[in-house]
Design a protein around this motif. Sequence first.
Motif, PDB file in Angstrom:
ATOM      1  N   UNK A  79       0.820  -1.218   0.000  1.00  0.00           N
ATOM      2  CA  UNK A  79       0.000   0.000   0.000  1.00  0.00           C
ATOM      3  C   UNK A  79       0.850   1.263   0.000  1.00  0.00           C
ATOM      4  N   UNK A  80       2.113   1.163   0.428  1.00  0.00           N
ATOM      5  CA  UNK A  80       2.963   2.359   0.401  1.00  0.00           C
ATOM      6  C   UNK A  80       3.314   2.774  -1.042  1.00  0.00           C
ATOM      7  N   UNK A 171      -5.941   8.537  -0.218  1.00  0.00           N
ATOM      8  CA  UNK A 171      -4.886   7.608   0.207  1.00  0.00           C
ATOM      9  C   UNK A 171      -4.398   7.906   1.608  1.00  0.00           C
ATOM     10  N   UNK A 172      -4.055   9.142   1.849  1.00  0.00           N
ATOM     11  CA  UNK A 172      -3.415   9.508   3.118  1.00  0.00           C
ATOM     12  C   UNK A 172      -4.448   9.809   4.198  1.00  0.00           C
ATOM     13  N   UNK A 173      -5.423  10.662   3.873  1.00  0.00           N
ATOM     14  CA  UNK A 173      -6.380  11.092   4.896  1.00  0.00           C
ATOM     15  C   UNK A 173      -7.437  10.028   5.191  1.00  0.00           C
ATOM     16  N   UNK A 174      -7.926   9.367   4.139  1.00  0.00           N
ATOM     17  CA  UNK A 174      -9.030   8.422   4.343  1.00  0.00           C
ATOM     18  C   UNK A 174      -8.528   7.007   4.614  1.00  0.00           C
ATOM     19  N   UNK A 175      -7.598   6.524   3.785  1.00  0.00           N
ATOM     20  CA  UNK A 175      -7.154   5.132   3.911  1.00  0.00           C
ATOM     21  C   UNK A 175      -5.928   4.989   4.810  1.00  0.00           C
ATOM     22  N   UNK A 176      -5.410   6.120   5.292  1.00  0.00           N
ATOM     23  CA  UNK A 176      -4.326   6.144   6.276  1.00  0.00           C
ATOM     24  C   UNK A 176      -3.010   5.563   5.768  1.00  0.00           C
ATOM     25  N   UNK A 177      -2.763   5.725   4.456  1.00  0.00           N
ATOM     26  CA  UNK A 177      -1.428   5.410   3.936  1.00  0.00           C
ATOM     27  C   UNK A 177      -0.491   6.477   4.483  1.00  0.00           C
ATOM     28  N   UNK A 178       0.712   6.071   4.868  1.00  0.00           N
ATOM     29  CA  UNK A 178       1.629   7.041   5.465  1.00  0.00           C
ATOM     30  C   UNK A 178       1.998   8.136   4.450  1.00  0.00           C
TER      31      UNK A 178
END
Lengths: 255, 277
Positions: A79-80, A171-178
Amino acid sequence: MSGAVKVLTEFLSGLGRSVFFLLQILRVIPASLLRPQLIVRQLYMLGQLSMIIIVISGIFIGMVLALQGYRTLVRFGASESLGVFVALTIIRELGPVVTALLFAGRAGSSLAAELGLMKATDQLSAMEMMAVDPIERVIAPRFIAGLIAMPLLTMIFAVMSIGVAGGHAVGVELLKVDAGSYWSAIRGSVDLGDIRDSLVKASVFGFAVSWIAVYQGYTAAPNAEGVSRATTSTVVVSSLAILALDFMLTAFMFN
Amino acid sequence: MNPTTATKDVPEDVLVRCRGLHFRQGQRVIYNGIDIDIARGKVTAILGPSGTGKTTLLRLIGGQWRPSAGTIEFDGTDVHKLGRKPLYDLRKRMGMLFQNGALLTDLTVFENVAYPLREHAGIPENLVRDIVLMKLQAVGLRGARDLYPEELSGGMARRVALARAISLDPDMVMYDEPFTGQDPISMAVLIKLIRTLNQSLGLTSIIVSHDIKEVLSIADYAYVISGGKVLGQGTADEIRSSESAFVRQFLNGEPDGPIAFHYKAPAYADELMGAKK
């Protein structure tokens, strides 16, 4: 058989006329550049007024790509790499292609309709009779503005879909990918060559859409049906040309 | 004088001379060898039914279209032998009033009239302003200078177009159906303007129209065209008293005559009885 020959003959003669028309435009471009205010006005009409549809489309396409990409990548524990997936897809393909399709629908159609109506109301003839070349004063500024606007709109589309509210938001805000992984993966994978290729595609598409739109408008039959036909043809022919050119350019760029 | 044949009475001082003019669009023959002279300083009318190519004649004179055969000379210069630059220079000496005005819709009335001046005259902006106001004053629309074309009535749009056509002080103005669709007041205004401007500016005017009464009231000379030929010519009185069957049908607005009411078709009875095409 004779029907096919007729269609082919008409296609080739139309192509010949449009190439001749393009040469006429290219001939007067130096003179048009001496009147930058005409080009700036058209940049506003074709570029600035297309911004809203480009920005909103960019956001949504970026968000959808992030959702779809995450769903697949997370199964492989990758996912990164979401940032790379979104960025390369947008920069190399979707950015120029979707922007060009939207540009053809928004700006190309209005360009063809405007020129068709100017012709139907004798405005272009009136310019000729005032010893003013309509190709130099009307056609070339619109053509040049289309050429300039397309790469700029493509970059705006890319920024909106990858960053501000598209891929990054989902990706970052909703799915919490770094966030660090998202952006460092993009920095590590996207090189200047990708951006150059994207701009080349955008410029080629801008050239094609502007050429098709001004040709269809300028040669429209001077009546309501002619203007309608020119507008439709602009969108249909431009869309097909964009997709065909994209395949050829991608094949060439991937060697 | 027999108006259908006379040419000797055409004044000698001719600005536009058409000789043996042929023109066809696709298979359709528009002109089949016509000779027309436009006298300098006069108002010449080109009359004829709709679809006879009256507007075509103006486009041929302006060099926008090219005849299939024959010549058009403007002040002794063959219009269709000129290159692009000399042709454009020649057009600066011609003004044209299009049927619907053909004003540039993204410019105001003032900017429309100023357009040819800014393009060609090379004069300072304050002088452009003065000339534009003078031209607008001449057509009675100085107060409408800030309006856009969509805010004008049809008659006003034609008057603005007329101001634009005379902004470069041309030698000749061509009017394409100037009275079509006008109310009586607008029509009277246009008639008066055409006559007055022709006299005061020393213009040569060509009016293409099928509004016979109005045109003959101001024309010094008139040609009646139909079927690709000149079917009558002469002064307004000569045209009015013409005995040509065609000219009479045209003047009196008779539905049938040399110009048939029925479009060319197979025998009516044959078609009704089921004969195939």
